[in-house]
Design an enzyme around this catalytic site. Structure first.
Site, PDB file in Angstrom:
ATOM      1  N   LYS A 136       0.870  -1.188   0.000  1.00 12.85           N
ATOM      2  CA  LYS A 136       0.000   0.000   0.000  1.00 12.85           C
ATOM      3  C   LYS A 136       0.895   1.222   0.000  1.00 12.85           C
ATOM      4  O   LYS A 136       2.034   1.152   0.436  1.00 12.85           O
ATOM      5  CB  LYS A 136      -0.861   0.004   1.272  1.00 12.85           C
ATOM      6  N   ASP A 176      -7.093   4.525  -4.252  1.00 13.25           N
ATOM      7  CA  ASP A 176      -7.723   4.362  -2.938  1.00 13.25           C
ATOM      8  C   ASP A 176      -8.324   5.738  -2.645  1.00 13.25           C
ATOM      9  O   ASP A 176      -8.582   6.500  -3.592  1.00 13.25           O
ATOM     10  CB  ASP A 176      -6.682   3.934  -1.889  1.00 13.25           C
ATOM     11  N   THR A 220     -15.351  -2.312  -6.277  1.00 13.41           N
ATOM     12  CA  THR A 220     -15.305  -2.440  -4.817  1.00 13.41           C
ATOM     13  C   THR A 220     -16.718  -2.381  -4.237  1.00 13.41           C
ATOM     14  O   THR A 220     -17.105  -3.228  -3.420  1.00 13.41           O
ATOM     15  CB  THR A 220     -14.403  -1.351  -4.194  1.00 13.41           C
ATOM     16  N   ASN A 251     -16.313   6.706  -4.388  1.00 14.00           N
ATOM     17  CA  ASN A 251     -16.444   5.647  -5.390  1.00 14.00           C
ATOM     18  C   ASN A 251     -17.049   4.354  -4.827  1.00 14.00           C
ATOM     19  O   ASN A 251     -17.957   3.774  -5.429  1.00 14.00           O
ATOM     20  CB  ASN A 251     -15.049   5.394  -5.997  1.00 14.00           C
TER      21      ASN A 251
END
Ligand code: GLU
Length: 455
Positions: A136, A176, A220, A251
């Protein structure tokens, strides 16, 4: 009895010593410690079953990132002023495949936050069964109020340093919080200039005309709802006719609304950091997409434009009665008080669209009330899974239809659900998705680590 640092007497000694080790070595990283404890406290039965996990110190190794990169990101704003931000990439574990995980641009980002996200990503990615390691990254850069050209310059500066660490067989970032299609475009463009290679598989979330995949944007949110649907079906019903409340309006939240509506649910609320809106008739998705996705406005504007909807400034979206709660905003946004309110209002299921949005105390409230609870590392894995679908298309120089990509996502989410369900059952905790997800993900990574020697 809990120890001061959270480990408990009934935990396997290997779990206790690993957690003490982590707490001592990472003292100022509360989110990272929380994420580690949430995994480790599920692992006692695995250590009892396979003593090599303890004797070969797999837990201590797993909790130490393979590599942590911290770098300077200097950039100039539209007025000519110079700013200095900090960039991060934590390459946490590559036992199952190249590092994979998103980039977050938000002022709350620091090393501990990136480590927590990277740690979660290891197990999430394992659960997809698609052969990806965990990583990440991100920056404490605040995109709020920044112009397009400022975002572009920031992304170019960020990638100027990060590019040397990436590669489709090494480390593949994606988006992200604060990093969407626009930012991925600027990042990919700069990577190409620096590398002089068309290496589509080096980053995911690309535009549909230049290597992106259908359904990646939706994945997602869609995946979270697909997981919820399967979890509910196992208990004799689906989403049809249920009331859903969702936190966030980015999102993940927007596409969770879309899929929940497609499955017959009424989504009555969503939020942003300023407050929430209630719309008992069901959220108007087109309006929501316009306000958040196009106009980049606050959620309060929704209530101004939609008759019958109300905006509650500063309140908790979890006060809205619902059958299904989908926290899709950010870490630790749903606490024990909110969990109790949800339980009192008759919530049946909770699934995490965000990473670690539910505090440990709130998870405990849901557990005791026997509410179905899907942890993020399982429920929100649809995003990263569709990133792998994107990489598959890139490798074969092909692109799939929306329907094909969506059916692959649905199959993957079913696989993740069943892997969690199966592990929970094998370890004697049928229906406990937290235990199931952590044990199933851990076994895959730990077994690969043991097989590959002292890594
Ligand atoms: N940031 C997303 C996550 O939390 C997606 C990561 C990816 O696609 O690599 O899983």
């Amino acid at each position: 009895m809990p120890f001061s640092n959270g480990a408990r007497e009934d935990h396997h000694p290997g779990v206790r010593s690993a957690f003490e080790h982590v707490a001592r070595r990472n003292p100022d990283e509360p989110e990272f410690q929380q994420a580690v404890l949430e995994v480790l406290e599920c692992l006692s039965p695995a250590l009892s079953m396979n003593p090599r996990y303890a004797t070969e110190r797999v837990l201590e190794r797993l909790c130490e990132p393979e590599r942590q990169i911290i770098f300077r990101v200097p950039w100039r704003d539209d007025q000519g002023q110079i700013h200095v931000n900090r960039g991060f990439r934590v390459e946490f574990n590559s036992a199952l495949g190249p590092y994979k995980g998103g980039l977050r641009f938000h002022p709350s980002v620091n090393l501990g936050v990136v480590k927590f996200l990277g740690f979660e990503q290891i197990f999430k990615n394992a659960l997809t069964g698609m052969g990806i390691g965990g990583g990440k990254g991100g920056s404490d850069f605040d995109p709020k109020g920044r112009s397009d050209t400022e975002i572009e310059r920031f992304c170019q500066s960020f990638m100027t340093e990060l590019h040397r660490h990436l590669g489709e067989y090494t480390d593949i970032p994606a988006g992200d919080i604060g990093v969407g299609g626009r930012e991925i475009g600027y990042l990919f463009g700069q990577y190409r200039r620096l590398s002089n290679r068309w290496e589509a598989g080096v980053i995911t979330g690309k535009g549909l005309d230049w290597g992106g995949s259908a359904v990646r944007t939706e994945a997602t949110g869609y995946g979270t709802v697909m997981f919820t649907q399967r979890m509910l079906e196992r208990n004799g019903r689906g989403l049809d006719g249920l009331k859903v409340a969702i936190s966030g309006s980015g999102n993940v939240a927007i596409y969770a609304v879309e899929k929940a509506q497609q499955l017959g649910a009424t989504v009555v609320a969503c939020s942003d950091s300023g407050g929430y809106v209630v719309d008992e008739a069901g959220l108007d998705l087109d309006l929501l997409k316009q306000i958040k996705g196009v106009d980049r406005e606050r959620i309060s504007v929704y209530a101004d434009r939609r008759p019958g909807a109300q905006y509650v400034e500063g309140g908790s979206v979890w006060d809205v009665p619902c059958h299904v709660a989908l926290p899709c905003a950010t870490q630790n946004e749903l606490d024990a008080t909110a969990a109790k309110t949800l339980v009192n209002n008759g919530v049946l299921a909770v699934a995490e669209g965000a990473n670690m949005p539910t505090t440990p105390e709130a998870v405990q409230v849901f557990r005791e009330a026997k509410v179905l609870f899907a942890p993020g590392k399982a429920a929100n894995a649809g995003g990263v899974a569709t990133s792998v679908l994107e990489m598959r298309q890139n490798a074969r120089r092909t692109s799939w239809s929306f329907d094909h990509a969506e059916s692959e996502l649905a199959q993957t989410m079913a696989g993740i659900h069943d892997r969690c369900e199966d592990a929970a059952e094998r370890y004697g905790s049928k229906g406990d998705y937290v235990l199931g997800a952590n044990l199933a993900g851990f076994e895959m990574v730990a077994d690969a680590m043991l097989a590959q020697g002292l890594i």
